[in-house]
Structure formats: structure tokens, C-alpha cells
Enzyme design. Structure first.
Site, mmCIF file in Angstrom:
data_model
loop_
_atom_site.group_PDB
_atom_site.id
_atom_site.type_symbol
_atom_site.label_atom_id
_atom_site.label_comp_id
_atom_site.label_asym_id
_atom_site.label_seq_id
_atom_site.Cartn_x
_atom_site.Cartn_y
_atom_site.Cartn_z
ATOM 1 N N HIS A 40 42.994 56.327 32.852
ATOM 2 C CA HIS A 40 43.840 55.108 33.333
ATOM 3 C C HIS A 40 44.118 54.301 32.096
ATOM 4 O O HIS A 40 44.359 53.081 32.012
ATOM 5 C CB HIS A 40 42.999 54.139 34.374
ATOM 6 C CG HIS A 40 43.984 53.633 35.285
ATOM 7 N ND1 HIS A 40 43.996 54.153 36.551
ATOM 8 C CD2 HIS A 40 44.832 52.773 35.386
ATOM 9 C CE1 HIS A 40 44.744 53.260 37.429
ATOM 10 N NE2 HIS A 40 45.385 52.334 36.531
ATOM 11 N N THR A 99 45.862 58.812 42.633
ATOM 12 C CA THR A 99 44.943 58.097 41.514
ATOM 13 C C THR A 99 43.631 57.886 42.275
ATOM 14 O O THR A 99 43.331 57.112 43.039
ATOM 15 C CB THR A 99 45.477 56.802 41.136
ATOM 16 O OG1 THR A 99 46.785 57.221 40.671
ATOM 17 C CG2 THR A 99 44.598 56.122 40.046
ATOM 18 N N LYS A 131 44.680 62.364 39.811
ATOM 19 C CA LYS A 131 44.922 61.679 38.332
ATOM 20 C C LYS A 131 43.819 60.842 38.240
ATOM 21 O O LYS A 131 43.242 60.023 39.093
ATOM 22 C CB LYS A 131 46.106 60.688 38.448
ATOM 23 C CG LYS A 131 46.342 59.904 37.352
ATOM 24 C CD LYS A 131 47.602 59.075 37.176
ATOM 25 C CE LYS A 131 47.800 58.231 35.903
ATOM 26 N NZ LYS A 131 46.948 56.928 35.978
ATOM 27 N N SER A 142 54.801 54.405 40.377
ATOM 28 C CA SER A 142 53.790 53.939 40.920
ATOM 29 C C SER A 142 53.720 53.375 42.313
ATOM 30 O O SER A 142 54.833 52.678 43.015
ATOM 31 C CB SER A 142 53.299 52.750 40.011
ATOM 32 O OG SER A 142 52.410 51.879 40.674
ATOM 33 N N TYR A 200 48.324 55.061 45.644
ATOM 34 C CA TYR A 200 47.237 54.495 45.792
ATOM 35 C C TYR A 200 46.689 54.352 47.157
ATOM 36 O O TYR A 200 47.633 54.095 48.121
ATOM 37 C CB TYR A 200 47.076 53.028 45.259
ATOM 38 C CG TYR A 200 47.170 52.553 43.817
ATOM 39 C CD1 TYR A 200 45.907 53.298 43.161
ATOM 40 C CD2 TYR A 200 47.826 52.020 43.219
ATOM 41 C CE1 TYR A 200 45.892 53.060 41.892
ATOM 42 C CE2 TYR A 200 47.927 51.492 41.918
ATOM 43 C CZ TYR A 200 46.616 52.293 41.077
ATOM 44 O OH TYR A 200 46.730 52.119 39.849
HETATM 45 C C1 FNR Z 1 48.838 51.508 34.108
HETATM 46 N N1 FNR Z 1 48.335 52.571 34.922
HETATM 47 C C2 FNR Z 1 48.648 53.208 36.134
HETATM 48 N N2 FNR Z 1 48.130 54.285 36.607
HETATM 49 C C3 FNR Z 1 48.441 54.378 38.225
HETATM 50 O O1 FNR Z 1 47.904 55.401 38.385
HETATM 51 N N3 FNR Z 1 49.105 53.659 38.818
HETATM 52 C C4 FNR Z 1 49.396 52.454 38.503
HETATM 53 O O2 FNR Z 1 50.192 51.609 39.255
HETATM 54 C C5 FNR Z 1 49.080 52.038 36.961
HETATM 55 N N4 FNR Z 1 49.576 50.831 36.590
HETATM 56 C C6 FNR Z 1 49.602 50.697 35.227
HETATM 57 C C7 FNR Z 1 49.899 49.321 34.588
HETATM 58 C C8 FNR Z 1 49.739 49.081 33.153
HETATM 59 C C9 FNR Z 1 50.234 47.874 32.632
HETATM 60 C C10 FNR Z 1 49.032 50.316 32.577
HETATM 61 C C11 FNR Z 1 49.193 50.074 30.695
HETATM 62 C C12 FNR Z 1 48.760 51.424 32.746
HETATM 63 C C13 FNR Z 1 47.578 53.806 33.959
HETATM 64 C C14 FNR Z 1 48.956 54.957 33.647
HETATM 65 O O3 FNR Z 1 49.302 55.502 34.424
HETATM 66 C C15 FNR Z 1 48.201 55.667 32.342
HETATM 67 O O4 FNR Z 1 47.151 56.440 33.134
HETATM 68 C C16 FNR Z 1 47.728 54.975 31.196
HETATM 69 O O5 FNR Z 1 48.633 54.033 30.906
HETATM 70 C C17 FNR Z 1 47.768 56.055 30.147
HETATM 71 O O6 FNR Z 1 47.350 55.375 29.022
HETATM 72 P P1 FNR Z 1 48.126 54.929 27.696
HETATM 73 O O7 FNR Z 1 49.171 56.072 27.351
HETATM 74 O O8 FNR Z 1 48.945 53.680 28.196
HETATM 75 O O9 FNR Z 1 46.992 54.700 26.520
#
Ligand code: FNR
Length: 376
Positions: free
Chosen positions: A272, A166, A248, A116, A140
Site C-alpha cells: 500500500h 484490497t 491486492k 478506487s 474496499y
Molecule cells: C493509495 N493506495 C490505495 N490503495 C487502495 O487499494 N485503495 C485506495 O483507495 C488507495 N488510496 C491511496 C491514496 C493515496 C494518496 C496513496 C498514495 C495510495 C495505495 C496505492 O494503490 C498503491 O498501493 C501505492 O500508491 C503504491 O505505492 P507508490 O507507487 O505510491 O509508492
């Protein structure tokens, strides 16, 4: 690692909800809630997991399943596991070793890692911990376009082999739980490293982050998201990198068609993890229409709601090329650092392996044959 070796390392109990509880015990209320919660009324968060119950697998038997092949190919690269690690920011809040512990676990199992932008450690430090493990960088796209280019070029130099943009975050989702708790990981000091170590970012500041921490964070908050970003901006990034670009956060089939028109190399169907638009369609319900629209022209990946082996197999059966897991590995990390993430891998790999064998499939690649998955 062979599947037999994986099974021999299984711990006695595992259930996603147990793992969540173990993580909860290790974390403060604010941090656990930050990870676990979704946006708004959490309708989408719930819908993501519920959607899996609608799809049923229809096994066929009397095939040799003594060895199951879990490897997949995406963009010309072969991955040993059908899952990648979704980009999750601020992992230092879950465990002091954060992304580095995850990366070390990923290295042992050759699980591809998507780092990330808002990681607690720099993308270079994560790359070092990953060694030769496949890795992509999640971007990002900053309001500061020179900073965006700097991130991408640093990622290219550090051996990341794709850029994952994203697109579902023109603004941060309305995450009421975090507002109630007044917990903002960036303000707590998690997720700054890629910015604070970047020469372009540093050149924007009157004083260095070491001299004036608060001013540096204010600048970071100002430029992290880019609400004016449009499809036409993708050409700008193309000029600055030869790496494949993956989007994404695709949910609408029209966005997947636009992605192809704008020469994007792959899409990730994702909401997300229910943290952005509450009321958005469950990722799994969005997947079949995207797969149909893309029609094999570019890879389709998937995340949001995957908890167990059959979930992975259902997603691949519905036409995805690979999946990403999010919260499960973060809970493993919170529970027991690198060991906790490894334990999660053991369970998930064994679960996928067993799912395939008990479905009569010797390879995850054959799951897309017609008739294997039904909607109830
Ligand atoms: C995320 N997700 C996320 N996505 C992204 O593109 N950049 C990021 O920095 C983050 N940070 C992030 C923090 C936390 C605590 C969570 C739980 C999620 C989203 C992540 O990439 C993904 O899309 C989801 O976590 C998928 O869903 P599940 O498997 O957690 O249900």
C-alpha cells in the site's frame, strides 16, 4: 502512440523528486502530506524505494532493439503499457478534476486504470471518461455486504473487467502525519461519491446525504472497512460476480498459495505504498518468494516504490506480469491536471523504452530470461 511521438513530447526536465516538489507547491500542506506520507515511522515507505538499489540489471548486446514492445498480457487482456494506474482514492483533493483528469489522460495512452472505491467521482463517471480504456474496480469490502455486492454489480455494468479486493486494510494504517494535521479526506468531502450515489447506501440512512451530510459520513466511516473479513468470505463474492478477482496487498508467500486455493485469479504484491503496516517488508523484497510460490498458476502484479523505467523493468524481470504506479501519477495530476498526468506517462514510457533498448531487449516480455537481474 509510437515511442518516437512520445519522445518528441518530452518536457526538458524530469526527476521524481522534482515532480514531487512541483506537486507540493500546488497543494496545501495537509493534502500534500496525506499523499506523500506513510504510516508510523515510515520505515516501509523508505524501504520500498531502497529495495530497488539491491537489484542490478545485466544487459546483453547486439540484438535489434530499433523497436521496443512495451505491451503485456494479464488475464487474457493485452495492455499497451506494462504499468497500470494503482487505485488511489480522494483524488479530488489533489486536483478539482481528480479521477476524471487521470482517466482522460489514461484514455489517450491506453493505460489501464484501477478505480478506487473511495474515488471523488463515481465509478460510472470514471468509466465514461475512460471510454474503451481497460479498467478494473478496486473494492474496499464493506461491513455492509449488500453494499459490497452493489459496488461490484455497478462496476460490472460499467465495463470494469476485474475486481481488485484490497486485503491489507482491515483497519486504516497508523498515519501519524494525518493525525497530527487532523486531515481526513472523507471528512473533507473527498471519496464519498460511490457511497452517496449508491441506492443500498442511501437506503441505510434516515435522511439523504443532501439533507444530513454529517450523519451520512458517519455511516460511511462505520462501514467502509471490514475487520472480520476472512478467506471464507471470498465465496460470497464469487456468487455475485463472474469477473476475475484479484487480491491486492499480498506480501507473504503463504497468502499467495491461499489465494490459489480459494480460486482467486491474480495477486498484487503491495504494501500500500508504505501506508498500512509500518515495518512491513519492502514490496520488492517480498516479490521473488511470491513468484516462486505461485509458480505461474495465476498472474502476479506489483506496486509500491516504482518511480522510474528501470524500476518497472526490474520488477518484470523478477517475475511480475505487470506493475502499478501510485504517487507519481498523483503528483502529475496535482502539478498540472490531465496534462501533468500525460507528461508523467511520456516520461515513464520513454524511460522504460530506453531502459529496454540499452539493456539489449526488444520486448518487455523477454525480461524474465534467466540472468538479466542480479541481487547485489
Ligand atoms: C493509495 N493506495 C490505495 N490503495 C487502495 O487499494 N485503495 C485506495 O483507495 C488507495 N488510496 C491511496 C491514496 C493515496 C494518496 C496513496 C498514495 C495510495 C495505495 C496505492 O494503490 C498503491 O498501493 C501505492 O500508491 C503504491 O505505492 P507508490 O507507487 O505510491 O509508492
Amino acid at each position: 502512440m509510437s515511442n518516437e511521438a512520445v519522445k518528441s513530447k518530452l518536457s526538458p526536465t524530469y526527476h521524481y523528486k522534482d515532480l514531487e516538489k512541483q506537486a507540493q507547491k500546488k497543494l496545501t500542506h495537509e493534502v500534500f502530506t496525506y499523499i506523500q506520507s506513510g504510516s508510523g515511522n515510515e520505515e516501509t515507505l523508505r524501504a520500498n524505494e531502497e529495495a530497488f538499489k539491491k537489484y542490478k540489471l545485466v544487459p546483453e548486446f547486439l540484438h535489434d532493439v530499433s523497436k521496443c514492445d512495451l505491451s503485456i498480457s494479464v488475464l487474457g487482456q493485452t495492455f499497451q503499457t506494462p504499468f497500470l494506474l494503482a487505485p488511489v482514492g480522494h483524488l479530488g483533493a489533489a486536483h478539482p478534476e481528480g479521477e476524471l483528469a487521470v482517466a482522460r489522460a489514461a484514455k489517450g495512452y491506453q493505460v489501464p486504470y484501477v478505480a478506487s472505491t473511495v474515488s471523488t467521482y463515481t465509478l460510472e463517471e470514471i468509466a465514461d471518461a475512460l471510454g474503451d480504456t481497460p479498467r478494473w474496480f478496486q473494492l474496499y469490502w464493506s461491513k455492509d455486504s449488500e453494499l459490497t455486492v452493489s459496488f461490484v454489480q455497478r462496476a460490472e455494468k460499467a465495463g470494469y473487467s476485474a475486481i481488485v479486493i484490497t486485503i491489507d486494510t482491515p483497519a486504516l494504517g497508523f498515519r501519524e502525519a494525518n493525525l497530527t494535521n487532523q486531515f481526513f479526506p472523507v471528512r473533507e468531502g473527498y471519496g464519498l461519491a460511490n457511497y452517496f450515489q449508491d441506492p443500498i447506501f442511501r437506503s441505510r440512512l434516515n435522511e439523504s446525504p443532501e439533507e444530513n451530510w454529517d450523519a451520512a459520513i458517519d455511516e460511511l466511516v462505520k462501514i467502509t472497512f471490514h475487520p472480520k473479513l476472512t478467506w471464507n468470505d471470498l465465496a460470497f463474492l464469487r456468487k455475485h460476480t463472474n469477473l476475475p478477482i484479484i487480491l491486492k496487498g499480498v506480501l507473504h508467500p503463504k497468502d499467495s498459495i491461499r489465494a490459489i486455493e480459494y480460486m482467486v485469479d491474480g495477486v498484487i504484491v503491495s504494501n500500500h505504498g508504505g501506508r498500512q503496516l509500518d515495518g512491513a517488508v519492502a514490496s520488492l523484497d517480498a516479490l521473488p518468494k511470491v513468484v516462486e510460490a505461485v509458480n505461474g498458476k495465476i498472474p502476479v502484479l506489483f506496486d509500491s516504490g516504482i518511480r522510474r523505467g528501470p524500476d518497472v523493468v526490474k520488477v518484470i524481470s523478477l517475475g511480475a506480469d505487470a506493475v502499478l504506479i501510485g504517487r507519481p501519477y498523483v503528483y502529475g495530476l496535482a502539478h498540472n491536471g490531465q496534462d501533468g498526468v500525460e507528461e508523467l506517462f511520456n516520461h515513464l514510457l520513454t524511460d522504460i523504452d530506453t531502459t529496454l533498448a540499452t539493456a539489449g531487449k526488444s520486448s518487455i516480455r523477454t525480461c524474465q530470461l534467466p540472468g538479466f537481474v542480479n541481487i547485489r
